[in-house]
Design an enzyme around this catalytic site. Structure first.
Site, short mmCIF file in Angstrom:
data_model
loop_
_atom_site.label_atom_id
_atom_site.label_comp_id
_atom_site.label_asym_id
_atom_site.label_seq_id
_atom_site.Cartn_x
_atom_site.Cartn_y
_atom_site.Cartn_z
NE ARG A 188 -4.94 -78.17 -33.51
CZ ARG A 188 -5.59 -78.09 -32.34
NH1 ARG A 188 -6.77 -78.64 -32.21
NH2 ARG A 188 -5.05 -77.46 -31.32
CE LYS A 194 -10.33 -76.43 -27.37
NZ LYS A 194 -8.92 -76.52 -27.70
C1 LIG Z 1 -8.18 -77.16 -26.90
C2 LIG Z 1 -6.74 -76.92 -26.80
C3 LIG Z 1 -6.05 -77.37 -25.66
C4 LIG Z 1 -6.71 -78.13 -24.54
O1 LIG Z 1 -6.80 -79.49 -24.86
P1 LIG Z 1 -7.32 -80.52 -23.76
O2 LIG Z 1 -7.18 -81.83 -24.44
O3 LIG Z 1 -8.74 -80.17 -23.50
O4 LIG Z 1 -6.47 -80.38 -22.57
C5 LIG Z 1 -4.70 -77.09 -25.60
N1 LIG Z 1 -4.07 -76.45 -26.60
C6 LIG Z 1 -4.70 -76.01 -27.70
C7 LIG Z 1 -3.93 -75.31 -28.76
C8 LIG Z 1 -6.06 -76.24 -27.83
O5 LIG Z 1 -6.69 -75.81 -28.93
#
Ligand SMILES: *Cc1c(COP(=O)(O)O)cnc(C)c1O
Length: 356
Positions: A131, A36
């Protein structure tokens, strides 16, 4: 060659990805690469693929087009689907992370109505970060409800740390997580084959041999991008911190008072700023702004430079202590962090330069 630009060192990045894959493979964990932060950049998907990634996750459906050229990859939607995007979700993604039974019911309904194969559901469990996800005590009853739905298939559970509540994973929380798995498997007589044990912040549990053996997926962005994670904030063994950097051009160098002159109102973003009065200082203005990046996630290579702030199109730096004699047209280099990476990839004004 245009500025500002973000520079991706392909060798360093692919090295980081391979180190993560190797580290996880030893513990039977598959790395699901989180893309993302790259806002749908095609080359970034290719680099992951070339390094060996076959599972991808993104939060925005628009970004999934970059995986179309790969025939042997699995795609997961990371953000709980909007009900309004369900038709695209089930068309584009193999699975999605979910936290709300109302949404899951709608997915099931849609798949049944359109004679589609059941959409794969990973149920998120909120282990404290507050969250997404159901609470541990609601997990079993929610799993039962999902199990009853014929248009979806519960393939596993997921958890997440460090994103909203800044909570870090613990042995207790991971134990609770796999206990929930066992309870659901026993009650419903099913196998949960997709146990997604967190994001980059959970990676240290792997190399510290603390990750329960049930966990077979990690969703990883940050750790492979910056060769580090937020638990220890140190470069991970074998990885590079500087696979991504930013360059911006100097457009003005001046000597002015650190304290602005006149009655104080609010700045361009509605805040009342505070300025330290340290007399006249040498300042550098770079042609990059809040439209392109997040200033507090920019780290100048020249450690004697101090970012003061700026506005939509200007970055202002205190260069008083620098030993380098800068002039207009010179290029300043910056290390990045998550916030700046996200903005830079998302800004159409920023060139993306891939260094072979
Ligand atoms: C963005 C995201 C991740 C990745 O997180 P990092 O800290 O960049 O490894 C993993 N799981 C979800 C649900 C996310 O939104």
């Amino acid at each position: 060659m245009s500025y500002p630009k973000i520079i991706i060192d392909e060798k360093k990045f692919k090295n980081n990805v391979k180190v993560a894959i190797d580290m996880c493979k030893k513990h039977n964990i598959e790395v699901l690469a989180v893309t993302k932060g790259f806002c749908g950049n095609q080359r970034m998907a290719e680099l992951y693929y070339e390094a060996g990634i076959r599972y991808f996750g993104d939060s925005r459906l628009e970004n999934f087009a970059i995986f179309n050229k790969f025939k042997d990859v699995k795609k997961q939607l990371l953000r709980i689907p909007m009900i309004s995007e369900i038709p695209e979700v089930v068309k584009i993604c193999d699975s999605s992370l979910n936290g709300d039974i109302q949404v899951i019911e709608k997915i099931s309904e849609y798949c049944l109505k359109n004679n589609l194969k059941p959409h794969e559901i990973v149920l998120m469990i909120d282990l404290g970060d507050r969250r997404e996800g159901v609470l541990p005590e609601e997990a079993l009853s929610t799993a039962k409800k999902i199990y009853e739905l014929k248009g979806v298939k519960l393939i596993g559970l997921g958890c997440n740390f460090g994103c909203y509540g800044a909570r870090v994973p613990s042995d207790e929380s991971m134990k609770l997580f796999v206990n929930i798995q066992h309870k659901i498997e026993d009650e419903l007589k099913i196998k949960l084959t997709h146990m997604s044990g967190g994001n980059s912040l959970s990676l240290h549990l792997v190399w510290e041999n603390r990750m329960p053996k049930e966990i077979n997926f990690l969703r990883m962005g940050f750790a492979m991008i910056f060769g580090t994670e937020d638990m220890y904030r140190k470069t991970i063994k074998g990885m590079y911190r500087d696979a991504f950097s930013c360059e911006a051009e100097i457009i003005e160098i001046d000597y002015k008072s650190s304290l602005p002159v006149g009655e104080c109102g609010i700045d361009a973003f509605g805040h009342k700023p505070y300025f330290e009065d340290i007399g006249n200082i040498k300042r550098i203005i770079c042609a990059i702004g809040k439209l392109d990046t997040m200033f507090d996630a920019m780290i100048p290579y020249d450690k004697d430079l101090k970012i003061l702030g700026g506005s939509s199109d200007h970055l202002i730096i205190n260069a008083n202590d620098s030993k380098i004699k800068y002039k207009c047209g010179d290029i300043l280099k910056f290390d990045l962090d998550w916030g700046s990476l996200l903005y830079l990839f998302n800004s159409k004004y920023v060139e993306k330069e891939f260094k072979k």
